[in-house]
Scaffold this active site. Structure first.
Site, PDB file in Angstrom:
ATOM      1  N   ARG A  49       0.834  -1.194   0.000  1.00  9.37           N
ATOM      2  CA  ARG A  49       0.000   0.000   0.000  1.00  9.37           C
ATOM      3  C   ARG A  49       0.875   1.252   0.000  1.00  9.37           C
ATOM      4  O   ARG A  49       1.866   1.317   0.725  1.00  9.37           O
ATOM      5  CB  ARG A  49      -0.931   0.010   1.215  1.00  9.37           C
ATOM      6  CG  ARG A  49      -2.015  -1.048   1.147  1.00  9.37           C
ATOM      7  CD  ARG A  49      -2.952  -0.966   2.334  1.00  9.37           C
ATOM      8  NE  ARG A  49      -2.273  -1.289   3.587  1.00  9.37           N
ATOM      9  CZ  ARG A  49      -2.876  -1.333   4.777  1.00  9.37           C
ATOM     10  NH1 ARG A  49      -4.172  -1.046   4.861  1.00  9.37           N
ATOM     11  NH2 ARG A  49      -2.202  -1.644   5.863  1.00  9.37           N
ATOM     12  N   ASP A  51       1.060   5.637   0.221  1.00 10.46           N
ATOM     13  CA  ASP A  51       0.367   6.773   0.817  1.00 10.46           C
ATOM     14  C   ASP A  51      -0.082   7.765  -0.242  1.00 10.46           C
ATOM     15  O   ASP A  51       0.311   7.679  -1.417  1.00 10.46           O
ATOM     16  CB  ASP A  51       1.292   7.495   1.803  1.00 10.46           C
ATOM     17  CG  ASP A  51       1.620   6.658   3.027  1.00 10.46           C
ATOM     18  OD1 ASP A  51       0.784   5.812   3.394  1.00 10.46           O
ATOM     19  OD2 ASP A  51       2.707   6.857   3.602  1.00 10.46           O
ATOM     20  N   TYR A 109      11.923   0.566  -3.542  1.00  9.95           N
ATOM     21  CA  TYR A 109      11.422   1.927  -3.700  1.00  9.95           C
ATOM     22  C   TYR A 109      12.561   2.839  -4.129  1.00  9.95           C
ATOM     23  O   TYR A 109      13.726   2.612  -3.771  1.00  9.95           O
ATOM     24  CB  TYR A 109      10.852   2.464  -2.383  1.00  9.95           C
ATOM     25  CG  TYR A 109       9.495   1.934  -2.004  1.00  9.95           C
ATOM     26  CD1 TYR A 109       8.338   2.653  -2.287  1.00  9.95           C
ATOM     27  CD2 TYR A 109       9.361   0.706  -1.344  1.00  9.95           C
ATOM     28  CE1 TYR A 109       7.087   2.181  -1.911  1.00  9.95           C
ATOM     29  CE2 TYR A 109       8.109   0.225  -0.978  1.00  9.95           C
ATOM     30  CZ  TYR A 109       6.979   0.966  -1.268  1.00  9.95           C
ATOM     31  OH  TYR A 109       5.746   0.487  -0.904  1.00  9.95           O
ATOM     32  N   ARG A 196      10.258   7.653   3.740  1.00  9.42           N
ATOM     33  CA  ARG A 196      10.214   9.117   3.822  1.00  9.42           C
ATOM     34  C   ARG A 196      10.934   9.620   5.073  1.00  9.42           C
ATOM     35  O   ARG A 196      11.571  10.673   5.052  1.00  9.42           O
ATOM     36  CB  ARG A 196       8.769   9.596   3.782  1.00  9.42           C
ATOM     37  CG  ARG A 196       8.108   9.393   2.422  1.00  9.42           C
ATOM     38  CD  ARG A 196       6.609   9.584   2.499  1.00  9.42           C
ATOM     39  NE  ARG A 196       6.273  10.905   3.020  1.00  9.42           N
ATOM     40  CZ  ARG A 196       5.048  11.244   3.427  1.00  9.42           C
ATOM     41  NH1 ARG A 196       4.066  10.343   3.384  1.00  9.42           N
ATOM     42  NH2 ARG A 196       4.806  12.451   3.872  1.00  9.42           N
TER      43      ARG A 196
END
Length: 264
Positions: A49, A51, A109, A196
């Site tokens: 999932r 954001d 990522y 992040r």
């Protein structure tokens, strides 16, 4: 039958991957489009999932359906019912015990950061931005401390629901090309806001507000309250999901679509 899909999307138009009461998640858009082709309600499960504002070049999902359609219908047909910011890139039938999330053994990522005094216009919402000079060599040295299995509580969102804060980071790579810096992370799984938060801390290292030893101490202290703020979602991309070879997925089960550094 069960099918797996590759999906890419621009996260700016959505409130994240997960379905929302107002139908504003990427999942909502995809399920609506699939239902048009299947002529029945469809529910999908994803590999990871994302954001609000986070993008994907290689999300993987699976779903079950009674509908029998050519594979092309699950790609081109579904895309005809999707907004321009979402596209199915491939579709393959899979065994009933395949699960997009639980069958995956790794995720990759990439965070793209524009490092120049002036904010971006063409890449607004598609890249992070930091105005002051950053020392990529210092960030590379700090990033090496993250490789391996660690308790990442210092880089975990307060609302994270994961049962354990321990994750195995297999690779962390920081590279600069002109004004662009990329941060690549590959792990078995990630915590909520983990990337992040890591990028935010590495930027602190790059600007000289935190040295290598201070970064190591943050990791060891396991206290999110001591860490720098969470960085913008704009430059974050899910760009790879790894599966064992036994699954009949494209590219031998290793789905990676890298986000390239722009030339500048």
């Amino acid at each position: 039958m069960r099918l797996a899909l590759g999906v890419e999307y621009d996260g700016r138009a959505f409130t994240g991957w997960q379905t929302q009461p107002g139908g504003t998640g990427v999942q909502d858009a995809l399920e609506r489009a699939l239902a048009e082709i299947a002529d029945e309600p469809i529910g999908v499960m994803c590999a990871g999932r994302t954001d609000a504002g986070v993008h994907a070049t290689a999300q993987v999902v699976h779903f079950d359906t009674k509908a029998s359609r050519p594979l092309g219908a699950w790609v081109r047909g579904v895309n005809a019912h999707l907004p321009d910011s979402v596209a199915v890139t491939w579709a393959v039938p899979v065994a009933d015990d395949f699960h997009a999330r639980f069958s995956a053994t790794g995720r990759r990522y990439r965070y793209l950061l524009l490092n120049r005094p002036v904010r971006p216009a063409l890449q607004a919402g598609r890249a992070g931005w930091f105005h002051a000079p950053l020392d990529e060599t210092a960030m590379v040295e700090a990033a090496r401390l993250l490789v391996g299995e660690h308790d990442f509580s210092a880089f975990r969102a307060a609302e994270c629901q994961a049962k354990s804060p321990v994750r195995h980071l297999r690779e962390v790579c920081v590279q600069r090309r002109g004004n662009w810096i990329s941060f690549d992370f590959e792990a078995n799984a990630f915590l909520h806001h983990m990337i992040r938060n890591l990028v935010g801390a590495l930027v602190y290292v790059g600007k000289g507000a935190l040295d290598r030893d201070g970064f190591a101490e943050l990791l060891a202290r396991r206290d999110r309250r001591l860490s720098p703020p969470t960085f913008s979602p704009a430059g974050l991309y899910l760009c790879g999901v790894t599966y064992p070879d036994r699954w009949s997925l494209p590219d031998g089960g290793r789905i990676i679509a890298p986000v390239e550094l722009p030339l500048s």
